[in-house]
Design an enzyme around this catalytic site. Sequence first.
Site, mmCIF file in Angstrom:
data_model
loop_
_atom_site.group_PDB
_atom_site.id
_atom_site.type_symbol
_atom_site.label_atom_id
_atom_site.label_comp_id
_atom_site.label_asym_id
_atom_site.label_seq_id
_atom_site.Cartn_x
_atom_site.Cartn_y
_atom_site.Cartn_z
ATOM 1 N N SER A 164 -6.580 10.463 8.228
ATOM 2 C CA SER A 164 -7.471 10.222 7.101
ATOM 3 C C SER A 164 -8.364 11.432 6.913
ATOM 4 O O SER A 164 -8.539 12.254 7.822
ATOM 5 C CB SER A 164 -8.332 8.986 7.384
ATOM 6 N N GLY A 188 0.803 -1.221 0.000
ATOM 7 C CA GLY A 188 0.000 0.000 0.000
ATOM 8 C C GLY A 188 0.834 1.267 0.000
ATOM 9 O O GLY A 188 1.907 1.342 -0.603
ATOM 10 N N TYR A 220 -13.356 3.346 12.571
ATOM 11 C CA TYR A 220 -12.291 3.967 11.770
ATOM 12 C C TYR A 220 -12.276 5.481 11.969
ATOM 13 O O TYR A 220 -11.216 6.075 12.198
ATOM 14 C CB TYR A 220 -12.499 3.615 10.297
ATOM 15 N N VAL A 268 2.498 -3.334 15.885
ATOM 16 C CA VAL A 268 2.448 -1.996 16.484
ATOM 17 C C VAL A 268 1.656 -1.978 17.782
ATOM 18 O O VAL A 268 1.761 -1.030 18.568
ATOM 19 C CB VAL A 268 1.866 -0.948 15.510
ATOM 20 N N ASN A 273 2.111 4.556 10.044
ATOM 21 C CA ASN A 273 1.241 4.315 8.899
ATOM 22 C C ASN A 273 0.332 3.105 9.076
ATOM 23 O O ASN A 273 -0.721 3.039 8.435
ATOM 24 C CB ASN A 273 2.125 4.131 7.653
ATOM 25 N N ASP A 326 6.182 -4.534 9.619
ATOM 26 C CA ASP A 326 4.871 -5.026 9.212
ATOM 27 C C ASP A 326 4.684 -6.384 9.877
ATOM 28 O O ASP A 326 5.640 -6.963 10.417
ATOM 29 C CB ASP A 326 4.798 -5.166 7.682
ATOM 30 N N LYS A 384 -9.158 7.743 13.493
ATOM 31 C CA LYS A 384 -8.444 8.715 12.676
ATOM 32 C C LYS A 384 -8.602 10.137 13.200
ATOM 33 O O LYS A 384 -7.672 10.955 13.090
ATOM 34 C CB LYS A 384 -8.889 8.605 11.217
#
Length: 291
Positions: free
Chosen positions: A139, A17, A152, A62, A88, A37, A156
């Site tokens: 976002s 991504g 979400y 994370v 990210n 990752d 954000k």
Amino acid sequence: MSSLSGKVVLITGGANGIGADVARRLHSKGANLVLTDLDKGLLDELAAKLGGDRVLTVVADVRDLAAMQAAVAVGVERFGGIDVVMANAGIATTGSVLGVDPAAFKTLIDVNVMGVFHTVRAALPSVIERRGYVLIVSSAAAYAAAAGMVPYDTSKAGVEHFANALRMEVAHRGVAVGSAHMLWIDTPMVREGKADSEAFREMLRRLPGPLGKTTSIDKCGEIFVAGIENRKRQINCPRFVGLLRWLKPVLSSRLGESLTMKHVPELLPMMDAEAVALGRSVSARTEALEK
């Protein structure tokens, strides 16, 4: 010569991504990379494509502060320090407040919010020492809420404010802090959402003007790297998303909400029914990485 040549950049969610595209671009500008990752296969594949000794990959979650501290320690040992950190890593869920799996909601908050804290907490001492730059990936959802995206949107909006508060804490120490705000980018997350959900596809179709359009990862990566090079306070992709920041009071008013609320009675039950049929509130890839 790029201002990023020789700098050390830590990117979470760096295997695919936006994270992977930014990593490729920074590598071409001479940066040293520490990429984390959960997907070891994709990390190894990206490292092989980039080649050379300027890429360090670390499989790390994370949600685990100790794991992020260990990743930073390995990066500092390898390259001498961290100049830029790009928090990210992030996931999305499907379903309304009544429909979403509560465990999925918690996982999202752990990744999208606690993951940002753990990443920054681990890297910040070195970034301060080098008077570097922190980029928090938020976002456009921080500017405008949407039904069916409560977890979400919550995360954000939270990390945008995290970036704003952090900026005030570290500005006097020579550290710049930015937040990134994207609309619909052609990432695996958005592609999976389109593949899983007719309601999601229909919602995008009904959004007015360019608000339902998808931007390429390539274009987004270009905008991100320019923002990192210039230590921007806000990085918006597409660039018109910056207007949404100034329109936020209107978008959260009765007038602004009326632009999308008329579709909620039809699309939200569809979204919840699709999640039930799939047997999950997260993407197949996220579910697989959780196992």
